[in-house]
Scaffold this motif. Sequence first.
Motif, short mmCIF file in Angstrom:
data_model
loop_
_atom_site.label_atom_id
_atom_site.label_comp_id
_atom_site.label_asym_id
_atom_site.label_seq_id
_atom_site.Cartn_x
_atom_site.Cartn_y
_atom_site.Cartn_z
N ASN A 157 -7.12 -8.32 8.81
CA ASN A 157 -6.18 -7.02 9.13
C ASN A 157 -7.20 -6.15 8.92
O ASN A 157 -7.40 -5.64 7.74
CB ASN A 157 -5.02 -6.96 8.38
CG ASN A 157 -4.20 -5.73 8.87
OD1 ASN A 157 -4.47 -4.75 9.07
ND2 ASN A 157 -2.66 -6.22 9.05
N GLN A 158 -7.33 -5.05 9.93
CA GLN A 158 -8.28 -3.96 9.98
C GLN A 158 -7.76 -2.85 8.74
O GLN A 158 -8.34 -2.31 8.02
CB GLN A 158 -8.46 -3.22 10.95
CG GLN A 158 -9.71 -2.23 11.12
CD GLN A 158 -10.92 -2.82 10.62
OE1 GLN A 158 -11.28 -3.93 11.01
NE2 GLN A 158 -11.54 -2.15 9.65
N HIS A 159 -6.23 -2.72 8.77
CA HIS A 159 -5.65 -1.72 7.73
C HIS A 159 -5.98 -2.21 6.35
O HIS A 159 -6.42 -1.22 5.61
CB HIS A 159 -4.21 -1.56 8.02
CG HIS A 159 -3.67 -0.89 9.21
ND1 HIS A 159 -4.11 0.35 9.26
CD2 HIS A 159 -3.02 -1.26 10.13
CE1 HIS A 159 -3.60 0.91 10.31
NE2 HIS A 159 -3.00 -0.05 10.99
N LEU A 174 2.05 -3.27 3.66
CA LEU A 174 1.26 -3.18 4.65
C LEU A 174 1.10 -4.15 5.72
O LEU A 174 0.85 -4.05 6.97
CB LEU A 174 -0.15 -2.65 4.26
CG LEU A 174 -1.30 -2.31 5.06
CD1 LEU A 174 -0.98 -0.91 5.60
CD2 LEU A 174 -2.62 -2.25 4.17
N ASP A 230 -9.68 -1.42 5.53
CA ASP A 230 -9.81 -0.14 5.13
C ASP A 230 -9.10 0.42 3.75
O ASP A 230 -9.93 0.99 2.98
CB ASP A 230 -8.96 0.67 6.17
CG ASP A 230 -9.84 0.56 7.49
OD1 ASP A 230 -11.03 0.19 7.29
OD2 ASP A 230 -9.08 1.08 8.46
N VAL A 231 -7.83 -0.05 3.40
CA VAL A 231 -7.46 0.50 2.19
C VAL A 231 -7.58 -0.25 0.96
O VAL A 231 -7.49 0.49 0.01
CB VAL A 231 -5.65 0.45 2.40
CG1 VAL A 231 -5.43 1.36 3.77
CG2 VAL A 231 -5.12 -0.64 2.55
N HIS A 248 0.82 -1.23 -0.08
CA HIS A 248 0.00 0.14 -0.16
C HIS A 248 0.86 1.20 0.13
O HIS A 248 1.95 1.35 0.64
CB HIS A 248 -1.05 0.15 1.14
CG HIS A 248 -1.83 1.15 1.37
ND1 HIS A 248 -2.56 1.71 0.19
CD2 HIS A 248 -1.82 2.11 2.36
CE1 HIS A 248 -3.10 2.74 0.70
NE2 HIS A 248 -2.70 3.07 1.87
#
Lengths: 410, 246
Positions: B236-238, B225, B241-242, B220
Amino acid sequence: MQKPFFIRNPSVMIFVALLAAFTIGVTILSQGFGIDVISTSMVKTLGKTLCLCLIALAMDLVWGYTGILSLGHFAFFGLGGYMVGMWLMYERTKAIVVNSLAEAPLPPTPNEIREGIGTQIFGVVGGAEIPPIWVFADSLTMQLALVVLIPGILAFVFGWLAFRSRVTGVYLSILTQAMTLALALYLFQNDSGLRGNNGLSGLQNIPGAEGVPQSELSVYFLWASALALGLGYVLAAWIVGGKFGSVIRGIRDDEARVRFLGYHVESYKLFIFTVTAIIAAIAGALYYPQAGIINPAEMAPIASIYLAVWVAIGGRGRLYGAVIGAGFVSLVSTWFTGGQAPDIPLGFYTVKWVDWWLVLLGLSFVLVTLFAPKGIGGLFDLISGRIAPNRHGADLGPGMGSLREQEAEK
Amino acid sequence: MSTLLEVSGISVTFDGFRAINNLSFRIGTAEMRAIIGPNGAGKTTFMDIVTGKTRPDEGRVIWGEKSINLLKMNESQIARAGIGRKFQRPTVFEDQTVLENLVMALKKTRTPLSVLGYRRSSDDIDRVEALADEIGLRAELPRKSGELAHGQKQWLEIGMLLAQEPRLLLVDEPAAGMSPAEREHTTALLVEAAKTRAVVVVEHDMEFVRRLNCKVTVFHEGSVLAEGSLDHVTANQHVIDVYLGR
């Protein structure tokens, strides 16, 4: 296992047979050895045309197969001519000087002979000294070696610098044009050591062959040119026939991909550029003794552009296409510009072909590029039935995403 | 497992845009790895750097047991060192036959003079035919590769990669534009290849990545990431999100 070379390449055998038949035919019809149907000047024209076919072959290798649009190969052609011309002119002048000094009461010293030659050759540009670059001019062997070495080294150094910097496409074409222009301008100078714009002349007189009439010499040169063209054709077919041909066609179509396959693209380009420069130089060395005179105008950028036009009209990417293009266009050009083509009176204006030939040539170049990109050579596809089927944009193959019609006709 | 390729701390900027930002990555000698990430995450630029097409502004790229610095080598040297690359759109030499394409890719000396003197030996033909069997193009050997269907071109390119006998394969979106059956064949080819060498696959299609069944690295904005199994990174929340959330 692979089949023998000539069986894999039937076109090479056909070409060599036709070339041999042509040469024998011209010899039989020539003034020197045959029944005097073809004049000596025509034999020379044909011999020169064979040399032009040879340089067209080199152009096809470098442009049609490798995709390098070099607009400078006539520089190598001219250099080849100059190298052999230096020996021809030096030796012939020497014979004349020795002859004239023979009547003097004292036998001439070597120094007097040298001075005599210097005055004879360079008087026209206001000099009498023989320039250092003529140091080997008295040795045929050395000058013949220089025919190969000088253009070869020039092409190698130029190509090394250009390809190493990854100059491609139209920028490379401009660079090659600049090279040939710079060389021509340099040679136009009187102190270049090669007689400036006078060039070298009297090259049709071969030292040591004074007793042989031009009618016979012209046939000998025709043979030599035909032999060079035949060997050049076989060499070119061998180069492009195998894996090397695969690689250079790959470079033409997708240079980056070849690089990622692990091939050092620059070395391949440099190799083909240098080899074709040498072929061009050999063609030039055979051409100018038949033309009789060489001057820097022969290396003008326009000559190299003509070369590209011949190859395009003949059909690039196939060897016989280049030969046909050069032979056809240069012979037709001789006919039109030689005043043999009848003028066309239109009432209000008379079309004189001497003036209009270039327009016609330019027009046919545009038309061929637009409507027949395969050139004259493409006609052979009609005969062999290897024509792209007209499927009106549908897939050529059974699967989706296969080559489409317009791609196949590229 | 020993490390085959180690990329550490590379950054590259194009006209002020940071395409790769302090990115580190390593892969072992016989390992499959999938790289996923949104558009512009630097996946293709990463491959460009490893294959020598782009020079990074900083960082190191170390290759093999002898720890060779790849940044000092040009594209063809890197390819000869054993890194093969497959591009996103199939790039085969369309004007040449399938056979010629494969022969050109075979692992052989690559200097002009040796190529000039090259003659196809029966060993080479056997090797090419075995490869053609593997990629399902045996019957198409004499055809011009431009006539092949899209999926077949993709396989031919994979076949050319295998013919190079690389130690690391970089594969950019191999399944793009393929039918489900073709995807399955492609998966099988890549999984088979990863048994003996390292394979890095850049792919958008999660289903395809799942079938590869390997460790996943998420890129990312030019850096890593997350890394781990597909289930791990998709949790994974990241990453959600992305990438996945959009």
